[in-house]
Motif scaffolding. Structure first.
Motif, PDB file in Angstrom:
ATOM      1  N   ALA A  52       0.830  -1.208   0.000  1.00  0.00           N
ATOM      2  CA  ALA A  52       0.000   0.000   0.000  1.00  0.00           C
ATOM      3  C   ALA A  52       0.862   1.255   0.000  1.00  0.00           C
ATOM      4  CB  ALA A  52      -0.941  -0.009   1.196  1.00  0.00           C
ATOM      5  N   ALA A  53       2.026   1.197   0.650  1.00  0.00           N
ATOM      6  CA  ALA A  53       2.908   2.359   0.725  1.00  0.00           C
ATOM      7  C   ALA A  53       3.493   2.739  -0.628  1.00  0.00           C
ATOM      8  CB  ALA A  53       4.036   2.104   1.723  1.00  0.00           C
ATOM      9  N   THR A  54       3.406   1.851  -1.618  1.00  0.00           N
ATOM     10  CA  THR A  54       3.942   2.146  -2.953  1.00  0.00           C
ATOM     11  C   THR A  54       2.901   2.769  -3.868  1.00  0.00           C
ATOM     12  OG1 THR A  54       3.426  -0.035  -3.909  1.00  0.00           O
ATOM     13  CG2 THR A  54       5.529   0.182  -2.742  1.00  0.00           C
ATOM     14  N   THR A  55       1.706   3.031  -3.362  1.00  0.00           N
ATOM     15  CA  THR A  55       0.650   3.586  -4.213  1.00  0.00           C
ATOM     16  C   THR A  55       1.104   4.878  -4.877  1.00  0.00           C
ATOM     17  OG1 THR A  55      -1.046   2.625  -2.780  1.00  0.00           O
ATOM     18  CG2 THR A  55      -1.746   4.356  -4.286  1.00  0.00           C
ATOM     19  N   GLU A  56       1.711   5.773  -4.108  1.00  0.00           N
ATOM     20  CA  GLU A  56       2.085   7.080  -4.651  1.00  0.00           C
ATOM     21  C   GLU A  56       3.133   6.977  -5.760  1.00  0.00           C
ATOM     22  OE1 GLU A  56       3.669  11.078  -5.182  1.00  0.00           O
ATOM     23  OE2 GLU A  56       4.762   9.247  -4.667  1.00  0.00           O
ATOM     24  N   PRO A  57       4.265   6.304  -5.547  1.00  0.00           N
ATOM     25  CA  PRO A  57       5.235   6.231  -6.651  1.00  0.00           C
ATOM     26  C   PRO A  57       4.723   5.459  -7.860  1.00  0.00           C
ATOM     27  CG  PRO A  57       5.928   4.844  -4.811  1.00  0.00           C
ATOM     28  CD  PRO A  57       4.810   5.700  -4.316  1.00  0.00           C
ATOM     29  N   LEU A  58       3.911   4.423  -7.631  1.00  0.00           N
ATOM     30  CA  LEU A  58       3.343   3.703  -8.767  1.00  0.00           C
ATOM     31  C   LEU A  58       2.334   4.569  -9.516  1.00  0.00           C
ATOM     32  CD1 LEU A  58       2.892   0.084  -7.352  1.00  0.00           C
ATOM     33  CD2 LEU A  58       4.574   0.871  -9.034  1.00  0.00           C
ATOM     34  N   ALA A  59       1.651   5.470  -8.813  1.00  0.00           N
ATOM     35  CA  ALA A  59       0.735   6.397  -9.481  1.00  0.00           C
ATOM     36  C   ALA A  59       1.513   7.358 -10.385  1.00  0.00           C
ATOM     37  CB  ALA A  59      -0.087   7.173  -8.451  1.00  0.00           C
ATOM     38  N   VAL A  60       2.699   7.781  -9.938  1.00  0.00           N
ATOM     39  CA  VAL A  60       3.561   8.608 -10.791  1.00  0.00           C
ATOM     40  C   VAL A  60       3.887   7.851 -12.076  1.00  0.00           C
ATOM     41  CG1 VAL A  60       5.842   9.672 -10.983  1.00  0.00           C
ATOM     42  CG2 VAL A  60       4.542   9.899  -8.854  1.00  0.00           C
ATOM     43  N   ALA A  61       4.252   6.574 -11.927  1.00  0.00           N
ATOM     44  CA  ALA A  61       4.590   5.758 -13.096  1.00  0.00           C
ATOM     45  C   ALA A  61       3.374   5.532 -13.988  1.00  0.00           C
ATOM     46  CB  ALA A  61       5.173   4.422 -12.645  1.00  0.00           C
ATOM     47  N   TRP A  62       2.212   5.286 -13.386  1.00  0.00           N
ATOM     48  CA  TRP A  62       0.995   5.062 -14.166  1.00  0.00           C
ATOM     49  C   TRP A  62       0.637   6.310 -14.974  1.00  0.00           C
ATOM     50  CZ3 TRP A  62      -1.490   2.006 -16.855  1.00  0.00           C
ATOM     51  CH2 TRP A  62      -2.865   2.089 -17.100  1.00  0.00           C
ATOM     52  N   HIS A  63       0.805   7.486 -14.367  1.00  0.00           N
ATOM     53  CA  HIS A  63       0.551   8.731 -15.088  1.00  0.00           C
ATOM     54  C   HIS A  63       1.509   8.864 -16.276  1.00  0.00           C
ATOM     55  CE1 HIS A  63      -0.413  12.954 -15.795  1.00  0.00           C
ATOM     56  NE2 HIS A  63       0.876  13.231 -15.738  1.00  0.00           N
ATOM     57  N   ALA A  64       2.778   8.500 -16.077  1.00  0.00           N
ATOM     58  CA  ALA A  64       3.750   8.585 -17.164  1.00  0.00           C
ATOM     59  C   ALA A  64       3.395   7.634 -18.300  1.00  0.00           C
ATOM     60  CB  ALA A  64       5.152   8.280 -16.629  1.00  0.00           C
ATOM     61  N   VAL A  65       2.976   6.417 -17.953  1.00  0.00           N
ATOM     62  CA  VAL A  65       2.576   5.446 -18.977  1.00  0.00           C
ATOM     63  C   VAL A  65       1.385   5.973 -19.768  1.00  0.00           C
ATOM     64  CG1 VAL A  65       1.591   3.146 -19.328  1.00  0.00           C
ATOM     65  CG2 VAL A  65       3.529   3.445 -17.777  1.00  0.00           C
ATOM     66  N   ARG A  66       0.414   6.533 -19.081  1.00  0.00           N
ATOM     67  CA  ARG A  66      -0.753   7.095 -19.768  1.00  0.00           C
ATOM     68  C   ARG A  66      -0.353   8.304 -20.611  1.00  0.00           C
ATOM     69  NH1 ARG A  66      -4.940   9.171 -17.154  1.00  0.00           N
ATOM     70  NH2 ARG A  66      -6.455   8.351 -18.645  1.00  0.00           N
ATOM     71  N   LYS A  67       0.577   9.098 -20.089  1.00  0.00           N
ATOM     72  CA  LYS A  67       1.059  10.261 -20.836  1.00  0.00           C
ATOM     73  C   LYS A  67       1.727   9.821 -22.134  1.00  0.00           C
ATOM     74  CE  LYS A  67       1.811  14.836 -20.225  1.00  0.00           C
ATOM     75  NZ  LYS A  67       0.792  15.815 -19.783  1.00  0.00           N
ATOM     76  N   GLY A  68       2.361   8.656 -22.106  1.00  0.00           N
ATOM     77  CA  GLY A  68       3.029   8.146 -23.288  1.00  0.00           C
ATOM     78  C   GLY A  68       2.108   7.513 -24.304  1.00  0.00           C
ATOM     79  N   ARG A  69       0.840   7.298 -23.953  1.00  0.00           N
ATOM     80  CA  ARG A  69      -0.141   6.673 -24.858  1.00  0.00           C
ATOM     81  C   ARG A  69       0.438   5.396 -25.471  1.00  0.00           C
ATOM     82  NH1 ARG A  69      -1.066   9.348 -29.208  1.00  0.00           N
ATOM     83  NH2 ARG A  69       0.387  11.072 -29.002  1.00  0.00           N
ATOM     84  N   VAL A  70       0.913   4.533 -24.607  1.00  0.00           N
ATOM     85  CA  VAL A  70       1.559   3.304 -25.059  1.00  0.00           C
ATOM     86  C   VAL A  70       0.520   2.247 -25.396  1.00  0.00           C
ATOM     87  CG1 VAL A  70       3.397   1.663 -24.556  1.00  0.00           C
ATOM     88  CG2 VAL A  70       3.350   3.869 -23.386  1.00  0.00           C
ATOM     89  N   GLY A  71       0.597   1.695 -26.582  1.00  0.00           N
ATOM     90  CA  GLY A  71      -0.270   0.587 -26.951  1.00  0.00           C
ATOM     91  C   GLY A  71       0.369  -0.738 -26.577  1.00  0.00           C
ATOM     92  N   ARG A  72      -0.439  -1.766 -26.475  1.00  0.00           N
ATOM     93  CA  ARG A  72       0.085  -3.071 -26.079  1.00  0.00           C
ATOM     94  C   ARG A  72       1.073  -3.642 -27.075  1.00  0.00           C
ATOM     95  NH1 ARG A  72      -5.147  -6.167 -23.330  1.00  0.00           N
ATOM     96  NH2 ARG A  72      -5.519  -4.567 -21.736  1.00  0.00           N
ATOM     97  N   LYS A  73       0.935  -3.275 -28.348  1.00  0.00           N
ATOM     98  CA  LYS A  73       1.853  -3.779 -29.370  1.00  0.00           C
ATOM     99  C   LYS A  73       3.079  -2.889 -29.551  1.00  0.00           C
ATOM    100  CE  LYS A  73      -1.768  -6.127 -32.017  1.00  0.00           C
ATOM    101  NZ  LYS A  73      -2.431  -6.261 -33.352  1.00  0.00           N
ATOM    102  N   ASP A  74       3.080  -1.737 -28.880  1.00  0.00           N
ATOM    103  CA  ASP A  74       4.235  -0.851 -28.978  1.00  0.00           C
ATOM    104  C   ASP A  74       5.431  -1.447 -28.241  1.00  0.00           C
ATOM    105  OD1 ASP A  74       2.913   1.120 -30.418  1.00  0.00           O
ATOM    106  OD2 ASP A  74       2.225   2.166 -28.614  1.00  0.00           O
ATOM    107  N   VAL A  75       6.611  -1.020 -28.635  1.00  0.00           N
ATOM    108  CA  VAL A  75       7.815  -1.318 -27.864  1.00  0.00           C
ATOM    109  C   VAL A  75       8.091  -0.123 -26.963  1.00  0.00           C
ATOM    110  CG1 VAL A  75      10.302  -1.711 -27.951  1.00  0.00           C
ATOM    111  CG2 VAL A  75       8.799  -2.832 -29.611  1.00  0.00           C
ATOM    112  N   ALA A  76       8.275  -0.383 -25.678  1.00  0.00           N
ATOM    113  CA  ALA A  76       8.599   0.665 -24.723  1.00  0.00           C
ATOM    114  C   ALA A  76      10.032   0.491 -24.261  1.00  0.00           C
ATOM    115  CB  ALA A  76       7.646   0.616 -23.529  1.00  0.00           C
ATOM    116  N   VAL A  77      10.767   1.584 -24.203  1.00  0.00           N
ATOM    117  CA  VAL A  77      12.162   1.570 -23.747  1.00  0.00           C
ATOM    118  C   VAL A  77      12.252   2.405 -22.479  1.00  0.00           C
ATOM    119  CG1 VAL A  77      14.556   2.078 -24.321  1.00  0.00           C
ATOM    120  CG2 VAL A  77      12.975   1.355 -26.122  1.00  0.00           C
ATOM    121  N   VAL A  78      12.726   1.804 -21.403  1.00  0.00           N
ATOM    122  CA  VAL A  78      12.893   2.506 -20.130  1.00  0.00           C
ATOM    123  C   VAL A  78      14.383   2.732 -19.927  1.00  0.00           C
ATOM    124  CG1 VAL A  78      12.497   2.456 -17.638  1.00  0.00           C
ATOM    125  CG2 VAL A  78      10.804   1.455 -19.203  1.00  0.00           C
ATOM    126  N   VAL A  79      14.794   3.987 -19.936  1.00  0.00           N
ATOM    127  CA  VAL A  79      16.201   4.355 -19.772  1.00  0.00           C
ATOM    128  C   VAL A  79      16.407   4.772 -18.317  1.00  0.00           C
ATOM    129  CG1 VAL A  79      18.050   5.886 -20.525  1.00  0.00           C
ATOM    130  CG2 VAL A  79      16.314   5.111 -22.164  1.00  0.00           C
TER     131      VAL A  79
END
Length: 382
Positions: free
Chosen positions: A143-170
């Motif tokens: 439960a304590a990770t909700t906030e940082p995972l929400a940051v990541a979820w917002h970034a993923v949504r901001k990227g408009r990533v499709g399931r067939k897309d390739v995502a690169v995490v640097v």
């Protein structure tokens, strides 16, 4: 109560008066609080960050001379309520909250302002309006990770990533690892993760990365060189346009402009991968813009605290789309909590240690070594 106070870059355990919940506020007994990279930055760069925050209209960000209780990634149990609250949850109920506290003098960033003490303490207050009950069965540390995972979820949504897309995490520090987790939770089939640290690469694999790259040995961009779906040079793109037009115009009476329009609607035109820059040091944006395939979408998640430069002409010639992601909205925060609860995302690979209040200063030092830790939680009762 006991709390860790940050003052002039020093972290010290101090006795403070117990907080009293004001209008619309809930008093919590803190169960766990995550140490965030933003806390590490704020400890050293608070004055520069405060100046920047003031430019966007927020004048109460912490400064080095103001004692502050850090901690904005927290889970706690309800103790009592202030006036003008609904008393939604029974005392003892576990809750998480957006780190945004409404007070008589406005809204303040919990754990990053002297007006809103954070979770490096035994007790804290939160705003009832942005607080959510933790579903039964959810581990308190998850439960304590909700906030940082929400940051990541917002970034993923901001990227408009499709399931067939390739995502690169640097960069596979805590936020990069969180982005990997949320990309896989979103169903993205191919996630490439790149980091110099063997320990972080191992954690990226545990988080679900499909390809893990040591950039000292190979480039994360090598996998795109021989993939016909991606254009890596300008001549490739120009040749594709020329050859396509030759084929289309060889067909009599074919309304080729409509074919292009249909292909665009179907997503069949050339596009690059979606790249998440999670390092946050000068020069990384320029490196990614230069190395990534043409027409890539780059989401900047890493917080660089220094001035930086990149070549707009390179980004223009490659038609790179550059986006910046920060925080989340209440719906994204709540959705993240639900994903943790239903098992869509398992944050356990992020969690590498738990300390008490007396060990927080040491933990800040430990986090400087990528081989030791990713996410350290603070347990005030420890």
């Amino acid at each position: 109560m006991r709390a860790v106070v940050c003052h002039e870059q020093n972290l010290q355990v101090t006795e403070l008066p117990d907080p009293v919940p004001g209008p619309g506020q809930v008093l919590l007994r803190v169960l766990r609080t995550g140490i965030c990279g933003s806390d590490l930055h704020a400890r050293v760069h608070s004055d520069a960050t405060a100046d920047m925050a003031a430019e966007v209209g927020y004048d109460h960000f912490m400064r080095s001379g103001s004692p502050v209780v850090l901690g904005h990634e927290f889970v706690g149990e309800v103790v009592s309520y202030g006036p003008r609250t609904r008393g939604r949850w029974k005392p003892g109920s576990r809750v998480v909250s957006l780190p945004l506290l409404e007070t008589d003098d406005g809204l303040h960033m919990t754990g990053l302002s002297p007006h809103a003490p954070g979770g490096y303490a035994e007790l804290m207050v939160v705003s009832e309006a942005v607080t959510f009950e933790v579903p039964d069965g959810v581990d308190v540390e998850h439960a304590a990770t909700t906030e940082p995972l929400a940051v990541a979820w917002h970034a993923v949504r901001k990227g408009r990533v499709g399931r067939k897309d390739v995502a690169v995490v640097v960069g596979c520090g805590p936020i990069g690892l969180a982005v990997v987790l949320m990309l896989k939770a979103h169903g993205v089939r191919t996630v490439v993760a790149s980091d110099f640290s063997p320990g972080r690469r191992a954690l990226a694999e545990r988080c679900g990365a499909d390809v893990v790259v040591d950039p000292a040995v190979e480039s994360p961009w090598d996998r795109f060189a021989d993939d016909s779906r991606y254009m890596t040079t300008a001549p490739d793109l120009m040749q594709l346009g020329m050859s396509t037009m030759k084929r289309l115009r060889a067909i009599p009476f074919l309304p080729w402009p409509r074919v292009f329009q249909a292909a665009e609607k179907l997503g069949a035109l050339p596009a690059g991968p979606v790249v998440f820059e999670c390092v946050g040091v000068p020069g990384i944006i320029e490196q990614v813009v230069t190395a990534a395939p043409l027409q890539s979408r780059i989401v900047v998640v890493g917080v660089c605290m220094e001035p930086d430069t990149f070549r707009p002409s390179m980004a223009i010639n490659k038609e790179v789309e550059l986006r910046f992601a920060f925080c989340y909205d209440p719906a994204e925060f709540h959705a993240t909590l639900q994903m943790i609860a239903d098992g869509t995302v398992d944050p356990s690979p992020l969690l590498t240690g738990t300390v008490g209040l007396d060990e927080v200063a040491d933990a800040f030092g430990w986090l400087a070594d990528p081989e030791q830790h990713a996410k350290i939680l603070v347990d005030p009762s420890r």
